[in-house]
Every structure is written in structure tokens, then in C-alpha cells.
Design an enzyme around this catalytic site. Structure first.
Site, PDB file in Angstrom:
ATOM      1  N   MET A  27       3.288   6.639 -12.825  1.00  0.00           N
ATOM      2  CA  MET A  27       4.156   5.529 -13.219  1.00  0.00           C
ATOM      3  C   MET A  27       3.389   4.201 -13.134  1.00  0.00           C
ATOM      4  SD  MET A  27       7.993   6.505 -12.183  1.00  0.00           S
ATOM      5  CE  MET A  27       7.935   5.991 -10.483  1.00  0.00           C
ATOM      6  N   HIS A  31      -3.480   3.180  -7.705  1.00  0.00           N
ATOM      7  CA  HIS A  31      -4.192   2.942  -6.447  1.00  0.00           C
ATOM      8  C   HIS A  31      -5.142   4.102  -6.204  1.00  0.00           C
ATOM      9  CE1 HIS A  31      -1.386   5.870  -4.871  1.00  0.00           C
ATOM     10  NE2 HIS A  31      -0.350   5.099  -5.179  1.00  0.00           N
ATOM     11  N   HIS A  34      -3.964   7.706  -6.928  1.00  0.00           N
ATOM     12  CA  HIS A  34      -4.060   8.083  -8.340  1.00  0.00           C
ATOM     13  C   HIS A  34      -5.529   8.305  -8.736  1.00  0.00           C
ATOM     14  CE1 HIS A  34      -0.322   5.382  -8.390  1.00  0.00           C
ATOM     15  NE2 HIS A  34       0.156   6.538  -8.791  1.00  0.00           N
ATOM     16  N   ASP A 147       4.116  13.644  -3.078  1.00  0.00           N
ATOM     17  CA  ASP A 147       5.466  13.956  -3.559  1.00  0.00           C
ATOM     18  C   ASP A 147       5.615  15.486  -3.527  1.00  0.00           C
ATOM     19  OD1 ASP A 147       6.464  11.190  -4.664  1.00  0.00           O
ATOM     20  OD2 ASP A 147       4.379  11.396  -5.259  1.00  0.00           O
ATOM     21  N   VAL A 173      -3.650  10.792  -0.149  1.00  0.00           N
ATOM     22  CA  VAL A 173      -4.639   9.794   0.244  1.00  0.00           C
ATOM     23  C   VAL A 173      -3.936   8.729   1.081  1.00  0.00           C
ATOM     24  CG1 VAL A 173      -6.325   8.109  -0.589  1.00  0.00           C
ATOM     25  CG2 VAL A 173      -5.960  10.247  -1.849  1.00  0.00           C
TER      26      VAL A 173
HETATM   27  P1  AMP Z   1       3.533   7.875  -9.112  1.00  0.00           P
HETATM   28  O1  AMP Z   1       2.791   6.887  -9.966  1.00  0.00           O
HETATM   29  O2  AMP Z   1       3.917   7.327  -7.776  1.00  0.00           O
HETATM   30  O3  AMP Z   1       4.643   8.558  -9.848  1.00  0.00           O
HETATM   31  O4  AMP Z   1       2.480   9.014  -8.757  1.00  0.00           O
HETATM   32  C1  AMP Z   1       1.762   9.678  -9.771  1.00  0.00           C
HETATM   33  C2  AMP Z   1       1.046  10.846  -9.164  1.00  0.00           C
HETATM   34  O5  AMP Z   1       0.162  10.379  -8.157  1.00  0.00           O
HETATM   35  C3  AMP Z   1       1.997  11.835  -8.482  1.00  0.00           C
HETATM   36  O6  AMP Z   1       1.542  13.165  -8.723  1.00  0.00           O
HETATM   37  C4  AMP Z   1       1.881  11.468  -7.037  1.00  0.00           C
HETATM   38  O7  AMP Z   1       2.159  12.530  -6.152  1.00  0.00           O
HETATM   39  C5  AMP Z   1       0.413  11.060  -6.950  1.00  0.00           C
HETATM   40  N1  AMP Z   1       0.209  10.191  -5.792  1.00  0.00           N
HETATM   41  C6  AMP Z   1       0.878   9.055  -5.482  1.00  0.00           C
HETATM   42  N2  AMP Z   1       0.452   8.562  -4.306  1.00  0.00           N
HETATM   43  C7  AMP Z   1      -0.503   9.414  -3.854  1.00  0.00           C
HETATM   44  C8  AMP Z   1      -1.318   9.469  -2.683  1.00  0.00           C
HETATM   45  N3  AMP Z   1      -1.239   8.547  -1.723  1.00  0.00           N
HETATM   46  N4  AMP Z   1      -2.178  10.494  -2.553  1.00  0.00           N
HETATM   47  C9  AMP Z   1      -2.272  11.459  -3.516  1.00  0.00           C
HETATM   48  N5  AMP Z   1      -1.529  11.460  -4.635  1.00  0.00           N
HETATM   49  C10 AMP Z   1      -0.661  10.453  -4.810  1.00  0.00           C
END
Ligand code: AMP
Length: 284
Positions: A27, A31, A34, A147, A173
Site C-alpha cells: 500500500m 520502508h 517492503h 501480517d 523487519v
Molecule cells: P503494506 O504496505 O503494509 O500493506 O505491506 C505490504 C507488504 O509488506 C505486506 O506483505 C506486509 O506484510 C509486508 N510488510 C509490512 N511491514 C513489514 C515488515 N516490518 N517486515 C516484513 N514485511 C513487512
């Protein structure tokens, strides 16, 4: 810099002769978490696609859709440095044109804990992820363990619907403090971020109790609740210990799929995190 693609026709055209394609759905507001997913894709795939789409269908009516952080320049920089080739950035009308009427609903693992706290959330996730799989047709797709239940839902959907994609889960992470990286951390001040470390400390306490032989779920939970009780700012949604099917049982199994999951609101921000009770390879 990755190429930004906004339409599905341009996407298909750019992916002709792309070889093995890796997809990292996000989304945005990218960071290091990602970036780690993107690097994993880069290491294995010929073409790496990062999607950036704040999916309205996975937000509830009183959630933070309107204020979710967005910064495409930052996303391009982070995705580029991690080795992405294409950044797919569709608008809401491209994904859900007028008349759009289809929802993917995964049973079982879409329920408690997160699915009951956020009704409809995993329908939104499953729907957008299947659409992205159909648009990009990746060989592999990368998801964070951050997640954990989302990863279980995606795996269930891919298995149930015979989607020809390999789902790769990537460990969470964290900041040096232990706080799991999240785009939503940008809502917090440095001081508040320091206080939010209590969530990972609580998970650590549960893991420690399990490693010292505790198998009773109520007592394991209590070890985490004792930590969370130390800061009145923690507005707990759930702290639960679940098996690989997201079920909470009276006693836990020493199994790599057994996880402790937490969700809490702190300073008006809803944060989630999880840990395995027995990190892989630990025979305790
Ligand atoms: P999001 O943009 O928050 O929807 O996350 C996109 C993808 O990045 C999802 O598969 C999340 O699980 C993964 N993600 C988000 N934060 C982390 C993190 N700290 N460590 C590893 N993967 C992450």
C-alpha cells in the site's frame, strides 16, 4: 528508477517477455520491510513488480483510509534501490471501475482474531490480491510475516482456487528497538514509537515463557498481558496464541506455526505484530 505503470494494458505490454516475474503487493509509503521483500524477489526473479495501491476495500468505515500516508517519490526511490523494475500504481477506478461487483471471500482463516476486529478486511485483501495476481501473473509473490493472518488468508486462497503462484513469506523487519516496521508508524512521534516497543516486548515475554516450557495458553497470554499492563496507553484489541489454522486452543503445540499475535491501539494508531513461539530451529 523503476518505471511507473498505471494502466493494466501498459502493465501487460511491459510484462511481455519478462521471464520469471516476482510481485510485491504493497500500500506504499515503502520502508525497509517492503525493501526486504523486494530484494528477496530481486534475488530470484527476472522482473520485479511492486504494486502500490491503497485498497479502499480493506478499510472499515471508521479506519484510516483518508489519512493513510502516501508518497510516490519515496516509493520510487525505495523500490528502485531495492531492485524493482516496475511500479504498478493503479487508481481506484482502474481496479474497481463503475459496476464492479465481485468479492473474493476466504473462509476459515479469515475469522478471529483480525477478521473479527476488522469485519470485511480480509475480503478486501483477498479480492485485491487475486486481482493483482491476474493482472501481473507473477510466478512468485512476496508477503511479510508482519501480517501473519493475511499471509494465511492468501495461502488459503491460492490453494483453494488453484492460483498458479508461489507465495513466499518473509520474516518481519524490525527497528533495533524491536518495533516492527510499518507505514503506520509514521503517525507516531519518536517518543510514541519508543512506547510502542511494548508490543514486541509483550510478544517476547510470551515467547520466552514458551521457550521455558509453558504450554498452557492462558498462562502464556498472561505473560504478555503482564507486560502490556505496564503502560496505560495500550488499548488492547487482542493478544492471542494461535495454531497454523488461526485457532486458539487450551494448550499449544511446539510447532513452528504456533504464533502469538497482538493488536492494540496506542496514541490513536492501531498497531499489530506477532512472533513464533518457537523460532525455527529451536528445539526447546
Ligand atoms: P503494506 O504496505 O503494509 O500493506 O505491506 C505490504 C507488504 O509488506 C505486506 O506483505 C506486509 O506484510 C509486508 N510488510 C509490512 N511491514 C513489514 C515488515 N516490518 N517486515 C516484513 N514485511 C513487512
Amino acid at each position: 528508477m523503476p518505471r511507473v505503470v498505471e494502466s493494466s494494458t501498459e502493465l501487460r505490454q511491459k510484462l511481455l517477455r519478462a521471464g520469471q516475474v516476482g510481485l510485491v503487493p504493497t500500500m506504499g509509503y515503502l520502508h525497509e520491510g517492503h525493501a526486504t521483500l523486494i530484494r528477496r524477489a530481486r534475488a530470484k526473479c527476472d522482473t520485479v513488480v511492486v504494486s502500490v495501491f491503497v485498497n479502499p476495500r480493506q478499510f472499515g468505515a471508521n479506519e484510516d483510509l483518508g489519512r493513510y500516508p502516501r508518497d510516490l517519490d519515496r516509493d520510487l526511490r525505495v523500490a528502485g534501490e531495492a531492485g524493482a523494475d516496475l511500479l504498478f500504481h493503479p487508481d481506484v477506478d482502474t481496479m474497481y471501475p463503475p459496476g464492479y461487483a465481485t468479492t473474493v471471500s476466504v473462509g476459515g482463516v479469515s475469522g478471529p482474531p483480525e477478521g473479527t476486529s476488522r469485519p470485511g478486511h480480509f475480503d478486501g485483501v483477498a479480492t485485491v490480491v487475486l486481482k493483482l495476481f491476474n493482472l501481473v501473473q507473477p510466478h512468485r509473490a512476496y508477503f511479510g510475516e508482519k501480517d501473519w493472518q493475511q499471509l494465511a488468508v492468501v495461502r488459503r486462497m491460492v490453494g483453494d482456487l488453484n492460483v498458479p503462484v508461489e507465495v513466499v513469506g518473509v520474516p518481519t523487519v524490525r527497528e533495533a528497538s524491536g518495533l516492527a516496521l510499518s507505514s503506520r508508524n509514521s503517525y507516531l512521534t519518536d517518543e510514541q514509537r519508543g512506547r510502542a516497543v511494548i508490543l514486541s516486548r509483550a510478544l517476547g515475554a510470551v515467547q520466552e515463557a514458551a521457550l521455558s516450557g509453558e504450554l498452557d495458553t492462558a498462562r502464556l497470554r498472561q505473560a504478555g498481558l503482564d507486560v502490556l499492563g505496564q503502560d496505560p496507553e495500550v488499548d488492547l484489541d487482542y493478544l492471542t496464541v494461535v495454531d497454523g489454522d488461526m485457532r486458539e486452543r487450551g494448550r499449544v503445540e511446539n510447532d513452528p506455526m504456533t504464533r502469538v499475535l497482538v493488536a492494540a491501539r496506542m496514541f490513536g494508531v492501531r498497531l499489530i505484530d506477532n512472533l513464533p513461539l518457537w523460532p525455527e530451529g529451536d528445539p526447546a
